[in-house]
Design an enzyme around this catalytic site. Structure first.
Site, PDB file in Angstrom:
ATOM      1  N   ALA A   1       1.029  -6.651  -6.245  1.00  0.00           N
ATOM      2  CA  ALA A   1       2.121  -6.324  -5.825  1.00  0.00           C
ATOM      3  C   ALA A   1       2.050  -5.110  -5.164  1.00  0.00           C
ATOM      4  CB  ALA A   1       3.330  -6.427  -6.818  1.00  0.00           C
ATOM      5  N   ASN A   2       2.926  -4.768  -3.972  1.00  0.00           N
ATOM      6  CA  ASN A   2       3.118  -3.603  -3.465  1.00  0.00           C
ATOM      7  C   ASN A   2       1.762  -2.920  -3.296  1.00  0.00           C
ATOM      8  OD1 ASN A   2       6.055  -3.043  -3.289  1.00  0.00           O
ATOM      9  ND2 ASN A   2       5.820  -3.829  -5.421  1.00  0.00           N
ATOM     10  N   CYS A   3       0.855  -3.870  -2.544  1.00  0.00           N
ATOM     11  CA  CYS A   3      -0.473  -3.059  -2.136  1.00  0.00           C
ATOM     12  C   CYS A   3      -0.044  -2.385  -0.815  1.00  0.00           C
ATOM     13  CB  CYS A   3      -1.540  -4.016  -2.076  1.00  0.00           C
ATOM     14  SG  CYS A   3      -2.540  -3.913  -3.271  1.00  0.00           S
ATOM     15  N   LEU A   4      -0.864  -1.274  -0.637  1.00  0.00           N
ATOM     16  CA  LEU A   4      -0.930  -0.650   0.936  1.00  0.00           C
ATOM     17  C   LEU A   4      -1.963  -1.274   1.658  1.00  0.00           C
ATOM     18  CD1 LEU A   4      -0.634   3.159  -0.522  1.00  0.00           C
ATOM     19  CD2 LEU A   4       1.148   1.594   0.412  1.00  0.00           C
TER      20      LEU A   4
END
Lengths: 117, 130, 108
Positions: free
Chosen positions: C105-108
């Site tokens: 989740a929420n990987c750059l």
């Protein structure tokens, strides 16, 4: 630098609150934002070592506690009086620091934002 | 002062979305304050569901938020993970998940939790409505 | 080995649908689709990642992945540049994909 506190007061598996609170904490950690966790009320249930959630309860949230170090989340607190109220005989996760009312109030004040789940 | 609002309460099970709207309007009415954005997380994401229609003679919360969005410049974010978990989808997410239909009001945009982290770090004050 | 794509039940982004389906030859197939040829250095990370998921029930994003690699495999490997060379683009996403884990989740 400002520090965010994620405060858990909901029972671990009764709703998705605890899961979504942890998700937010992990994202804050991933983005290198200082974050601590605190547990009060029924929220202390997440810290019980002996929990064994079934598939229908969702993820095994206790397991995540041991992984918090990889997210730079080192400060985990619980309110002593609520530990005694909701749990008198079971062991708690060893990484938690229990605080009396005074220390709890002081701890809250060291945070610039408190988000409750 | 710069504000960021985090809304987590369900639109029909709590007054979180109502109170947040009143608070947002109030900030908006005071130019010395700035509202950086409003982030909807947990059950509050249901507020953006444009398939939800209260009876015509009752208060329409979504319509009120849409009106606010027209006058205010601050973005309204729906947490993408929380939204998808509960079936709040825009066109792009609907396609990505190979589903028919979309129900996220155009006044809201789906964003990851990283967007909240940014708001949280930029705001002088964070207020949660649960 | 000729990839047998039709055996793979992947989601719309190429992540394995049933996590229980994973095995090493499936990993090879997914890696082939992603244009990665797996070496011992890759396997080390893949197994670490699977262990991480098994222990904590979460796929790590970049920062926790780097920290976990540093702790388990040493500081030389616990660097984003090292992981980038093995899993170009987004190491947490690509390595999770090949390891048969959910998208972080929420990987750059």
């Amino acid at each position: 630098m400002q520090k965010t506190l994620i405060l858990f007061s909901s029972s671990a598996y009764e709703t998705t609150s605890a899961k979504e609170g942890l998700d937010l904490a992990l994202v804050l950690g991933t983005f290198e934002q200082p974050v601590s966790l605190a547990f009060s009320g029924e929220g202390v249930s997440l810290l019980l070592e002996s929990q064994s959630p079934e598939k229908e309860h969702g993820k095994h949230l206790y397991k995540l506690l041991d992984g918090l170090e990889f997210y730079d989340i080192d400060d985990v607190y619980a309110l002593q009086s609520d530990i005694e109220l909701y749990n008198s005989k079971h062991a708690l996760w060893e990484g938690v620091t229990s605080l009396d009312q005074n220390a709890w109030a002081k701890m809250l004040q060291t945070h610039s934002q408190i988000i409750r789940f | 002062m710069k504000y960021a609002l985090l809304v987590t309460g369900h639109p029909t099970q709590s007054k979180a979305c109502h109170s947040a709207l009143a608070f947002a309007k109030c900030i908006h009415a005071h130019p010395e304050h700035e509202l950086l954005g409003i982030f909807f997380y947990e059950e509050s994401v249901a507020v953006a569901n444009c398939f939800a229609n209260p009876p015509r003679d009752e208060y329409n919360l979504l319509a009120q938020w849409e009106d606010f969005h027209k006058t205010a410049t601050c973005p309204l974010y729906i947490c993408i993970a929380a939204g998808i978990r509960r079936g709040i989808l825009n066109e792009a997410e609907s396609k990505r998940h190979e589903l028919d239909g979309q129900n996220c009001s155009n006044s809201f945009q789906l964003e990851g939790l990283g967007t909240w982290v940014e708001l949280n770090s930029q705001a002088d004050k964070v207020v949660q409505f649960r | 080995m000729q990839p047998k794509y039709e055996n793979l039940a992947l989601d719309e982004e190429g992540y394995l649908l049933n996590l229980e389906d994973w095995n090493e030859s499936l990993a090879e197939e997914i890696a082939t689709i992603e244009g990665v040829s797996l070496t011992q250095a890759h396997w080390e990370i893949i197994h670490l990642l699977r262990k991480f998921y098994k222990e904590f029930e979460v796929s790590p994003a970049m920062r926790p992945l780097v920290k976990a690699v540093a702790k388990k495999l040493g500081a030389d490997k616990g660097k984003s540049i090292y992981l980038m060379t093995l899993f170009p683009g987004s190491p947490p996403k690509l390595s999770a994909k090949i390891a048969g884990l959910p998208k972080p989740a929420n990987c750059l």
